[in-house]
Design a protein around this motif. Structure first.
Motif, short mmCIF file in Angstrom:
data_model
loop_
_atom_site.label_atom_id
_atom_site.label_comp_id
_atom_site.label_asym_id
_atom_site.label_seq_id
_atom_site.Cartn_x
_atom_site.Cartn_y
_atom_site.Cartn_z
N ALA A 72 0.86 -1.06 0.05
CA ALA A 72 -0.03 0.08 -0.07
C ALA A 72 0.96 1.36 -0.12
O ALA A 72 1.85 1.25 0.57
CB ALA A 72 -0.91 -0.09 1.27
N TYR A 73 0.38 2.18 -0.88
CA TYR A 73 1.22 3.38 -0.80
C TYR A 73 0.29 4.69 -0.65
O TYR A 73 -0.91 4.80 -1.06
CB TYR A 73 1.61 3.66 -2.19
N CYS A 74 0.95 5.70 0.33
CA CYS A 74 0.08 6.73 0.72
C CYS A 74 0.99 8.07 0.63
O CYS A 74 2.16 7.94 0.79
CB CYS A 74 -0.35 6.74 2.34
N ARG A 75 0.52 9.27 0.31
CA ARG A 75 1.39 10.39 0.18
C ARG A 75 0.42 11.59 0.55
O ARG A 75 -0.72 11.60 0.78
CB ARG A 75 1.33 10.63 -1.27
N SER A 76 1.24 12.45 1.53
CA SER A 76 0.30 13.61 1.74
C SER A 76 1.41 14.86 1.25
O SER A 76 2.68 14.85 1.22
CB SER A 76 0.30 13.87 3.49
N ASP A 77 0.52 16.02 1.06
CA ASP A 77 1.02 17.08 0.45
C ASP A 77 1.76 17.86 1.53
O ASP A 77 1.42 17.74 2.84
CB ASP A 77 0.15 18.09 -0.18
N PRO A 78 2.72 18.93 1.31
CA PRO A 78 3.26 19.74 2.38
C PRO A 78 2.23 20.34 2.99
O PRO A 78 1.21 21.23 2.55
CB PRO A 78 4.03 20.61 1.43
N VAL A 83 0.85 -6.34 3.24
CA VAL A 83 2.21 -6.69 3.74
C VAL A 83 3.28 -5.88 3.92
O VAL A 83 4.33 -5.88 4.48
CB VAL A 83 2.68 -8.09 3.00
N GLY A 84 2.93 -4.54 3.29
CA GLY A 84 3.99 -3.63 3.34
C GLY A 84 3.50 -2.08 3.16
O GLY A 84 2.53 -2.19 2.13
N TRP A 85 3.86 -1.17 3.84
CA TRP A 85 3.25 0.22 3.56
C TRP A 85 4.43 1.06 3.22
O TRP A 85 5.53 1.28 3.51
CB TRP A 85 2.90 0.65 4.96
N TYR A 86 4.23 2.23 2.53
CA TYR A 86 4.95 3.05 1.71
C TYR A 86 4.33 4.38 1.76
O TYR A 86 3.43 4.33 1.36
CB TYR A 86 5.37 2.59 0.47
N ILE A 87 4.99 5.29 2.55
CA ILE A 87 4.26 6.63 3.01
C ILE A 87 5.10 7.61 2.79
O ILE A 87 6.25 7.88 3.66
CB ILE A 87 3.78 6.42 4.41
#
Length: 103
Positions: A9-15, A41-45
């Motif tokens: 799973a991939y997540c992203r936040s803006d500044p 099984v894996g997080w990428y943030i």
């Protein structure tokens, strides 16, 4: 879709966005995966990364971690527009699902 699938799973936040942005994305992805019978099984943030920035440390780590896999499965909340502008050779991880409000 397959049950008992292992996904990343991939997540992203803006500044300027708070941790609640990541928490909301994670909750949505966890619920989506659970509903499908999948295991994350894996997080990428990537935190505080502008959406126009193609160099994202966690996305780069995701690409490196899955480079030798035959069929890695990745889910994320929404499709980032820069993916569509990127060179396909620069990004080879197939996304299994883009989780949106409609999902």
């Amino acid at each position: 879709m397959m049950k008992n699938l292992q996904v990343y799973a991939y997540c992203r936040s803006d500044p300027g966005e708070g941790e609640e942005t990541i928490d909301r994305q994670k909750a949505k992805l966890e619920a989506y995966a659970k509903d499908k019978g999948w295991t994350i099984v894996g997080w990428y943030i990537d935190r505080n990364i502008d959406g126009k920035t193609p160099d994202r440390p966690e996305m780069n780590r995701l690409k490196a971690d899955t480079a030798d896999m035959t069929n890695p499965a990745v889910i994320m909340e929404k499709f980032a527009t820069w993916f569509s502008r990127s060179n396909p050779d620069d990004f080879s991880v197939p996304f299994l699902a883009y989780v949106t409000e409609a999902n």
